[in-house]
Scaffold this motif. Structure first.
Motif, mmCIF file in Angstrom:
data_model
loop_
_atom_site.group_PDB
_atom_site.id
_atom_site.type_symbol
_atom_site.label_atom_id
_atom_site.label_comp_id
_atom_site.label_asym_id
_atom_site.label_seq_id
_atom_site.Cartn_x
_atom_site.Cartn_y
_atom_site.Cartn_z
ATOM 1 N N LYS A 3 0.796 -1.230 0.000
ATOM 2 C CA LYS A 3 0.000 0.000 0.000
ATOM 3 C C LYS A 3 0.832 1.285 0.000
ATOM 4 O O LYS A 3 0.295 2.361 -0.252
ATOM 5 C CB LYS A 3 -0.976 0.012 1.160
ATOM 6 N N LEU A 4 2.129 1.189 0.283
ATOM 7 C CA LEU A 4 2.981 2.375 0.239
ATOM 8 C C LEU A 4 4.047 2.289 -0.848
ATOM 9 O O LEU A 4 4.976 3.098 -0.869
ATOM 10 C CB LEU A 4 3.637 2.611 1.605
ATOM 11 N N THR A 5 3.895 1.339 -1.776
ATOM 12 C CA THR A 5 4.848 1.197 -2.872
ATOM 13 C C THR A 5 4.951 2.505 -3.662
ATOM 14 O O THR A 5 3.935 3.109 -4.018
ATOM 15 C CB THR A 5 4.426 0.056 -3.812
ATOM 16 N N ASP A 6 6.167 2.937 -3.890
ATOM 17 C CA ASP A 6 6.485 4.158 -4.642
ATOM 18 C C ASP A 6 6.158 5.449 -3.894
ATOM 19 O O ASP A 6 6.364 6.542 -4.430
ATOM 20 C CB ASP A 6 5.797 4.182 -6.018
ATOM 21 N N LYS A 7 5.661 5.353 -2.665
ATOM 22 C CA LYS A 7 5.442 6.552 -1.862
ATOM 23 C C LYS A 7 6.740 6.918 -1.138
ATOM 24 O O LYS A 7 7.460 6.048 -0.644
ATOM 25 C CB LYS A 7 4.341 6.331 -0.822
ATOM 26 N N VAL A 8 7.020 8.198 -1.074
ATOM 27 C CA VAL A 8 8.218 8.696 -0.397
ATOM 28 C C VAL A 8 7.798 9.275 0.948
ATOM 29 O O VAL A 8 6.981 10.202 1.009
ATOM 30 C CB VAL A 8 8.922 9.765 -1.246
ATOM 31 N N ALA A 9 8.352 8.723 2.026
ATOM 32 C CA ALA A 9 7.942 9.105 3.375
ATOM 33 C C ALA A 9 9.104 9.725 4.150
ATOM 34 O O ALA A 9 10.184 9.145 4.233
ATOM 35 C CB ALA A 9 7.407 7.890 4.132
ATOM 36 N N PHE A 10 8.854 10.865 4.718
ATOM 37 C CA PHE A 10 9.815 11.629 5.515
ATOM 38 C C PHE A 10 9.403 11.461 6.972
ATOM 39 O O PHE A 10 8.326 11.914 7.381
ATOM 40 C CB PHE A 10 9.721 13.095 5.072
ATOM 41 N N VAL A 56 16.462 3.577 1.471
ATOM 42 C CA VAL A 56 16.505 4.412 2.666
ATOM 43 C C VAL A 56 17.545 5.520 2.521
ATOM 44 O O VAL A 56 18.687 5.273 2.133
ATOM 45 C CB VAL A 56 16.849 3.577 3.924
ATOM 46 N N LEU A 57 17.132 6.727 2.868
ATOM 47 C CA LEU A 57 18.021 7.882 2.942
ATOM 48 C C LEU A 57 18.049 8.362 4.383
ATOM 49 O O LEU A 57 17.006 8.410 5.041
ATOM 50 C CB LEU A 57 17.488 9.000 2.035
ATOM 51 N N VAL A 58 19.223 8.700 4.894
ATOM 52 C CA VAL A 58 19.365 9.170 6.279
ATOM 53 C C VAL A 58 19.782 10.628 6.293
ATOM 54 O O VAL A 58 20.663 11.044 5.531
ATOM 55 C CB VAL A 58 20.406 8.327 7.042
ATOM 56 N N GLU A 59 19.147 11.392 7.165
ATOM 57 C CA GLU A 59 19.546 12.775 7.384
ATOM 58 C C GLU A 59 19.609 13.045 8.889
ATOM 59 O O GLU A 59 18.624 12.835 9.602
ATOM 60 C CB GLU A 59 18.548 13.747 6.747
ATOM 61 N N ILE A 60 20.768 13.482 9.360
ATOM 62 C CA ILE A 60 20.893 13.928 10.743
ATOM 63 C C ILE A 60 20.389 15.372 10.798
ATOM 64 O O ILE A 60 20.935 16.256 10.140
ATOM 65 C CB ILE A 60 22.347 13.856 11.233
ATOM 66 N N ALA A 61 19.321 15.582 11.525
ATOM 67 C CA ALA A 61 18.723 16.912 11.595
ATOM 68 C C ALA A 61 18.026 17.075 12.936
ATOM 69 O O ALA A 61 17.553 16.109 13.543
ATOM 70 C CB ALA A 61 17.733 17.136 10.456
ATOM 71 N N ARG A 75 17.625 17.462 0.222
ATOM 72 C CA ARG A 75 18.294 16.216 -0.164
ATOM 73 C C ARG A 75 17.265 15.145 -0.556
ATOM 74 O O ARG A 75 17.479 14.384 -1.501
ATOM 75 C CB ARG A 75 19.156 15.701 0.992
ATOM 76 N N ALA A 76 16.145 15.109 0.166
ATOM 77 C CA ALA A 76 15.086 14.150 -0.170
ATOM 78 C C ALA A 76 14.554 14.395 -1.575
ATOM 79 O O ALA A 76 14.347 13.449 -2.356
ATOM 80 C CB ALA A 76 13.954 14.253 0.844
ATOM 81 N N LYS A 77 14.349 15.654 -1.919
ATOM 82 C CA LYS A 77 13.864 15.998 -3.260
ATOM 83 C C LYS A 77 14.889 15.643 -4.329
ATOM 84 O O LYS A 77 14.541 15.168 -5.411
ATOM 85 C CB LYS A 77 13.509 17.477 -3.310
ATOM 86 N N GLU A 78 16.166 15.863 -4.027
ATOM 87 C CA GLU A 78 17.224 15.517 -4.981
ATOM 88 C C GLU A 78 17.288 14.008 -5.210
ATOM 89 O O GLU A 78 17.522 13.547 -6.328
ATOM 90 C CB GLU A 78 18.572 16.021 -4.471
ATOM 91 N N GLU A 79 17.071 13.247 -4.146
ATOM 92 C CA GLU A 79 17.181 11.789 -4.238
ATOM 93 C C GLU A 79 15.934 11.147 -4.827
ATOM 94 O O GLU A 79 16.021 10.241 -5.662
ATOM 95 C CB GLU A 79 17.436 11.214 -2.841
#
Length: 263
Positions: A3-10, A56-61, A75-79
């Motif tokens: 149900k979340l295939t291809d969805k990008v979640a932050f 998976v993308l990691v951001e220390i914030a 960075r999420a938008k770039e990736e």
């Protein structure tokens, strides 16, 4: 297709506790993940999920730092090109007697729990508006808006504020095809719950957790992944006609009038 295939979640506050449970469930449903946390422990979760084939993308914030959030969003938008789902989950809890609590401890809750959610939504929302699509999930609590225990004034203040935040956002951005819903957990077996138990009874914190469970009709604390399942439903299009809602997940803990009557 999950149900979340291809969805990008932050997802913020993803390194432990409820956030970690949410991240694992979102991974199960094949979302692409941007895991955001102040702790470098987040890298361990990312490695675990990547080993299972997740993207998976990691951001220390720090959610109190607007610029670090903007960097994470950039960075999420770039990736991935976009952000479909935001889970504003990062939160803190420190117990303290109201009259003895220092202003900095009060502000700690306001800065992380309220302003942190505000900052995170404000950083991500423009991308959702541009796409005319987005699902926002905000982690509130049963504490504050429904119930409270002694020593939780600052935490209750901050978490109840998120309910109003959720509802106002839901009304304002419904026209942009953006839905906003809140999760209101009861006690979940997390490092935060263990910290509360430690603060309440340093000599025997496990007894505090046991007493918590006794007051819950289901007689146990939640597993973080159970909260993750609710977050996945709210983040998916399965909940397409839901917005501005408070979704209690507490094993029935807010139901009893008393823990002694009828027993």
């Amino acid at each position: 297709m999950a149900k979340l295939t291809d969805k990008v979640a932050f997802i913020t506050g993803a390194s432990s506790g409820i956030g970690k449970g949410i991240a694992k469930v979102y991974a199960k449903y094949d979302a692409k993940l941007i895991l955001v946390d102040i702790s470098e422990e987040i890298y361990n979760l990312a490695e675990e999920l990547r080993d299972k084939g997740n993207d998976v993308l990691v951001e220390i914030a720090d959610v109190t730092d607007v610029e670090s959030l903007k960097k994470a969003v950039k960075r999420a938008k770039e990736e991935y090109g976009t952000i479909d789902i935001l889970v504003a989950n990062a939160g803190v809890c420190k117990l303290g007697n109201f009259l003895e609590m220092k202003d900095q401890d009060r502000d700690f809750h306001i800065d992380v729990n309220i302003k942190g959610a505000w900052n995170t939504v404000k950083a991500v929302l423009p991308e959702m508006i541009k796409n005319e699509y987005g699902n926002i999930v905000i982690t509130s609590s049963v504490t504050g808006d429904m119930v409270a225990d002694p020593g939780e004034t600052a935490y209750a203040l901050s978490k109840s504020a998120l309910v109003g935040f959720t509802k106002s956002l839901a009304v304002e951005f419904a026209q942009n095809n953006i839905r906003v819903n809140a999760i209101c957990p009861g006690y979940v077996r997390t490092p935060m719950a263990e910290s509360i138990a430690e603060q309440s009874n340093p000599e025997d914190p496990e007894s505090v957790l046991s007493e918590m469970a006794k007051a819950i009709p289901m007689r146990r604390l939640a597993d973080p992944k159970e909260v993750g399942e609710l977050a996945a439903f709210l983040g998916s299009d399965e909940s397409s006609y839901m917005t501005g809602t408070q979704n209690t997940i507490d094993g029935g803990s807010t139901l009893p009038e008393s823990v002694s009557v009828g027993t």
